[in-house]
Design a protein around this motif. Sequence first.
Motif, PDB file in Angstrom:
ATOM      1  N   GLN A  40     -27.539 -10.021  -4.198  1.00 11.20           N
ATOM      2  CA  GLN A  40     -26.952 -10.870  -3.162  1.00 11.20           C
ATOM      3  C   GLN A  40     -25.499 -11.205  -3.477  1.00 11.20           C
ATOM      4  O   GLN A  40     -24.657 -11.268  -2.574  1.00 11.20           O
ATOM      5  CB  GLN A  40     -27.780 -12.152  -3.010  1.00 11.20           C
ATOM      6  N   LEU A  41     -25.204 -11.416  -4.765  1.00  9.16           N
ATOM      7  CA  LEU A  41     -23.826 -11.689  -5.156  1.00  9.16           C
ATOM      8  C   LEU A  41     -22.936 -10.481  -4.887  1.00  9.16           C
ATOM      9  O   LEU A  41     -21.831 -10.605  -4.335  1.00  9.16           O
ATOM     10  CB  LEU A  41     -23.769 -12.071  -6.637  1.00  9.16           C
ATOM     11  N   GLY A  42     -23.397  -9.298  -5.261  1.00  7.44           N
ATOM     12  CA  GLY A  42     -22.607  -8.097  -5.034  1.00  7.44           C
ATOM     13  C   GLY A  42     -22.392  -7.800  -3.561  1.00  7.44           C
ATOM     14  O   GLY A  42     -21.356  -7.251  -3.174  1.00  7.44           O
ATOM     15  N   ALA A  43     -23.368  -8.181  -2.728  1.00  8.40           N
ATOM     16  CA  ALA A  43     -23.271  -7.908  -1.290  1.00  8.40           C
ATOM     17  C   ALA A  43     -22.179  -8.720  -0.612  1.00  8.40           C
ATOM     18  O   ALA A  43     -21.804  -8.418   0.520  1.00  8.40           O
ATOM     19  CB  ALA A  43     -24.613  -8.175  -0.616  1.00  8.40           C
ATOM     20  N   VAL A  44     -21.670  -9.734  -1.297  1.00 12.42           N
ATOM     21  CA  VAL A  44     -20.597 -10.549  -0.714  1.00 12.42           C
ATOM     22  C   VAL A  44     -19.268  -9.804  -0.756  1.00 12.42           C
ATOM     23  O   VAL A  44     -18.422  -9.992   0.122  1.00 12.42           O
ATOM     24  CB  VAL A  44     -20.487 -11.893  -1.461  1.00 12.42           C
ATOM     25  N   PHE A  45     -19.101  -8.923  -1.728  1.00 19.04           N
ATOM     26  CA  PHE A  45     -17.800  -8.303  -1.983  1.00 19.04           C
ATOM     27  C   PHE A  45     -17.752  -6.863  -1.479  1.00 19.04           C
ATOM     28  O   PHE A  45     -18.794  -6.220  -1.288  1.00 19.04           O
ATOM     29  CB  PHE A  45     -17.492  -8.368  -3.480  1.00 19.04           C
ATOM     30  N   PRO A  46     -16.544  -6.329  -1.271  1.00 25.80           N
ATOM     31  CA  PRO A  46     -16.421  -5.009  -0.627  1.00 25.80           C
ATOM     32  C   PRO A  46     -16.837  -3.831  -1.492  1.00 25.80           C
ATOM     33  O   PRO A  46     -17.171  -2.775  -0.962  1.00 25.80           O
ATOM     34  CB  PRO A  46     -14.932  -4.936  -0.282  1.00 25.80           C
ATOM     35  N   LEU A  47     -16.803  -3.962  -2.828  1.00 30.36           N
ATOM     36  CA  LEU A  47     -17.058  -2.813  -3.684  1.00 30.36           C
ATOM     37  C   LEU A  47     -18.450  -2.243  -3.459  1.00 30.36           C
ATOM     38  O   LEU A  47     -18.645  -1.023  -3.423  1.00 30.36           O
ATOM     39  CB  LEU A  47     -16.864  -3.207  -5.151  1.00 30.36           C
ATOM     40  N   LYS A  48     -19.443  -3.109  -3.310  1.00 25.78           N
ATOM     41  CA  LYS A  48     -20.818  -2.655  -3.080  1.00 25.78           C
ATOM     42  C   LYS A  48     -20.912  -1.826  -1.813  1.00 25.78           C
ATOM     43  O   LYS A  48     -21.589  -0.791  -1.752  1.00 25.78           O
ATOM     44  CB  LYS A  48     -21.730  -3.875  -3.020  1.00 25.78           C
ATOM     45  N   TRP A  49     -20.224  -2.252  -0.762  1.00 27.52           N
ATOM     46  CA  TRP A  49     -20.308  -1.568   0.525  1.00 27.52           C
ATOM     47  C   TRP A  49     -19.512  -0.273   0.521  1.00 27.52           C
ATOM     48  O   TRP A  49     -19.890   0.696   1.198  1.00 27.52           O
ATOM     49  CB  TRP A  49     -19.840  -2.509   1.629  1.00 27.52           C
ATOM     50  N   MET A  50     -18.432  -0.223  -0.235  1.00 23.59           N
ATOM     51  CA  MET A  50     -17.717   1.036  -0.392  1.00 23.59           C
ATOM     52  C   MET A  50     -18.602   2.072  -1.070  1.00 23.59           C
ATOM     53  O   MET A  50     -18.688   3.225  -0.629  1.00 23.59           O
ATOM     54  CB  MET A  50     -16.437   0.819  -1.207  1.00 23.59           C
ATOM     55  N   ALA A  51     -19.269   1.666  -2.158  1.00 26.14           N
ATOM     56  CA  ALA A  51     -20.150   2.584  -2.870  1.00 26.14           C
ATOM     57  C   ALA A  51     -21.290   3.055  -1.973  1.00 26.14           C
ATOM     58  O   ALA A  51     -21.654   4.237  -1.980  1.00 26.14           O
ATOM     59  CB  ALA A  51     -20.698   1.905  -4.127  1.00 26.14           C
ATOM     60  N   GLN A  52     -21.857   2.153  -1.189  1.00 21.63           N
ATOM     61  CA  GLN A  52     -22.942   2.514  -0.283  1.00 21.63           C
ATOM     62  C   GLN A  52     -22.450   3.496   0.776  1.00 21.63           C
ATOM     63  O   GLN A  52     -23.146   4.460   1.125  1.00 21.63           O
ATOM     64  CB  GLN A  52     -23.515   1.265   0.376  1.00 21.63           C
ATOM     65  N   GLY A  53     -21.255   3.254   1.299  1.00 20.50           N
ATOM     66  CA  GLY A  53     -20.701   4.176   2.284  1.00 20.50           C
ATOM     67  C   GLY A  53     -20.478   5.561   1.713  1.00 20.50           C
ATOM     68  O   GLY A  53     -20.770   6.572   2.370  1.00 20.50           O
ATOM     69  N   PHE A  54     -19.983   5.648   0.494  1.00 14.54           N
ATOM     70  CA  PHE A  54     -19.765   6.951  -0.126  1.00 14.54           C
ATOM     71  C   PHE A  54     -21.085   7.639  -0.474  1.00 14.54           C
ATOM     72  O   PHE A  54     -21.179   8.868  -0.414  1.00 14.54           O
ATOM     73  CB  PHE A  54     -18.888   6.805  -1.368  1.00 14.54           C
ATOM     74  N   ARG A  55     -22.094   6.874  -0.850  1.00 15.34           N
ATOM     75  CA  ARG A  55     -23.399   7.484  -1.106  1.00 15.34           C
ATOM     76  C   ARG A  55     -23.950   8.128   0.161  1.00 15.34           C
ATOM     77  O   ARG A  55     -24.600   9.174   0.108  1.00 15.34           O
ATOM     78  CB  ARG A  55     -24.382   6.438  -1.654  1.00 15.34           C
ATOM     79  N   SER A  56     -23.696   7.503   1.309  1.00 14.13           N
ATOM     80  CA  SER A  56     -24.179   8.074   2.569  1.00 14.13           C
ATOM     81  C   SER A  56     -23.492   9.394   2.898  1.00 14.13           C
ATOM     82  O   SER A  56     -24.016  10.185   3.694  1.00 14.13           O
ATOM     83  CB  SER A  56     -23.954   7.081   3.708  1.00 14.13           C
ATOM     84  N   VAL A  57     -22.326   9.628   2.297  1.00 12.79           N
ATOM     85  CA  VAL A  57     -21.585  10.860   2.557  1.00 12.79           C
ATOM     86  C   VAL A  57     -22.080  11.998   1.684  1.00 12.79           C
ATOM     87  O   VAL A  57     -22.300  13.123   2.158  1.00 12.79           O
ATOM     88  CB  VAL A  57     -20.075  10.638   2.335  1.00 12.79           C
ATOM     89  N   PHE A  58     -22.289  11.719   0.403  1.00  9.97           N
ATOM     90  CA  PHE A  58     -22.537  12.790  -0.559  1.00  9.97           C
ATOM     91  C   PHE A  58     -24.007  12.970  -0.923  1.00  9.97           C
ATOM     92  O   PHE A  58     -24.336  13.930  -1.626  1.00  9.97           O
ATOM     93  CB  PHE A  58     -21.720  12.536  -1.827  1.00  9.97           C
ATOM     94  N   LEU A  59     -24.876  12.076  -0.485  1.00 14.80           N
ATOM     95  CA  LEU A  59     -26.289  12.182  -0.824  1.00 14.80           C
ATOM     96  C   LEU A  59     -27.104  12.467   0.430  1.00 14.80           C
ATOM     97  O   LEU A  59     -26.689  12.124   1.538  1.00 14.80           O
ATOM     98  CB  LEU A  59     -26.772  10.887  -1.486  1.00 14.80           C
ATOM     99  N   PRO A  60     -28.270  13.084   0.274  1.00 19.00           N
ATOM    100  CA  PRO A  60     -29.108  13.364   1.453  1.00 19.00           C
ATOM    101  C   PRO A  60     -29.629  12.076   2.078  1.00 19.00           C
ATOM    102  O   PRO A  60     -29.618  11.010   1.452  1.00 19.00           O
ATOM    103  CB  PRO A  60     -30.244  14.213   0.877  1.00 19.00           C
ATOM    104  N   ASP A  61     -30.093  12.177   3.312  1.00 18.33           N
ATOM    105  CA  ASP A  61     -30.571  10.993   4.029  1.00 18.33           C
ATOM    106  C   ASP A  61     -31.745  10.328   3.329  1.00 18.33           C
ATOM    107  O   ASP A  61     -31.946   9.116   3.472  1.00 18.33           O
ATOM    108  CB  ASP A  61     -30.965  11.377   5.455  1.00 18.33           C
ATOM    109  N   SER A  62     -32.512  11.095   2.561  1.00 18.16           N
ATOM    110  CA  SER A  62     -33.654  10.512   1.856  1.00 18.16           C
ATOM    111  C   SER A  62     -33.226   9.490   0.814  1.00 18.16           C
ATOM    112  O   SER A  62     -33.995   8.611   0.437  1.00 18.16           O
ATOM    113  CB  SER A  62     -34.469  11.619   1.178  1.00 18.16           C
TER     114      SER A  62
END
Length: 283
Positions: A219-241
Amino acid sequence: MTTVTSEAPASTPRAVREPPVWRLCLARAGVELRQFFRERTAVVFTFALPVVLLIMLGSIFDKQISESGIPASQLLVAGMIASGIGSTCFVNLATSITSDREDGTLKRLRGVPMPPIAYFVGKVILVLVTAVAEVAVILAVGAIFYDLPLPTDADRWATFAWVFLVGVTGCALLGTAMSSVPRSVRGAAPIVNLPYLVLQFVSGIYIVPITTLPGGLQQLGAVFPLKWMAQGFRSVFLPDSAADMEVAGTWEHGRVALILAAWCLAGLVLCLTTFRWQGRKDG
């Protein structure tokens, strides 16, 4: 007979035209790039740190396979891209502006006929160029050593582009605002690096998958942008699963865009209200 001679009026000097703002911005960007790449130690540290961390952590987690059948080392690559962008645009920018303020560079620039925006555009171009180069290096390491699959469709690259641009913008604005916190360049490194190091852990950069973190840290990490940047990049380079390993079980592109945009706005407000051209000792 008196000859009357008429003297031609002295020619008035032509007004010197000031160069357009865009040219001043590019000129300042050239200065920033030259200064950065002349500092070989800073260049090596900037590009080598995320790569070294990726290789070390990738070697540790290389044999671990996630529930979705994805090697943990591939999960780390996307996170390290976000971490490298944050380090380049937030940490380096905050410390460099603090240095410019302390050594009098900002004060001198205010005394020359250069619009203030040229300084900031120069810094943004600097971090943009270095961020692109750093991402290219990390992707090369991930593809060569950890078989990271690179996207083949345009939609994923489009997602990469907007996550990258919004992430760079937000981190650059926050780094500029953060530069007003340290009292001196000596104190800038620990003041900026310590919270950023903690933020990397709570954002799931070094711990994969992120759901293994305690709920409070998630929950603490979800407040800041770094977590969401990493999640966005994972959606690019990893399969949908791989989305099953996210906290919400989906990539949440809408939320990623909303939170990153909100931090861009917050960073802009902080820059406008806190940025100082002179150090505290200058009054």
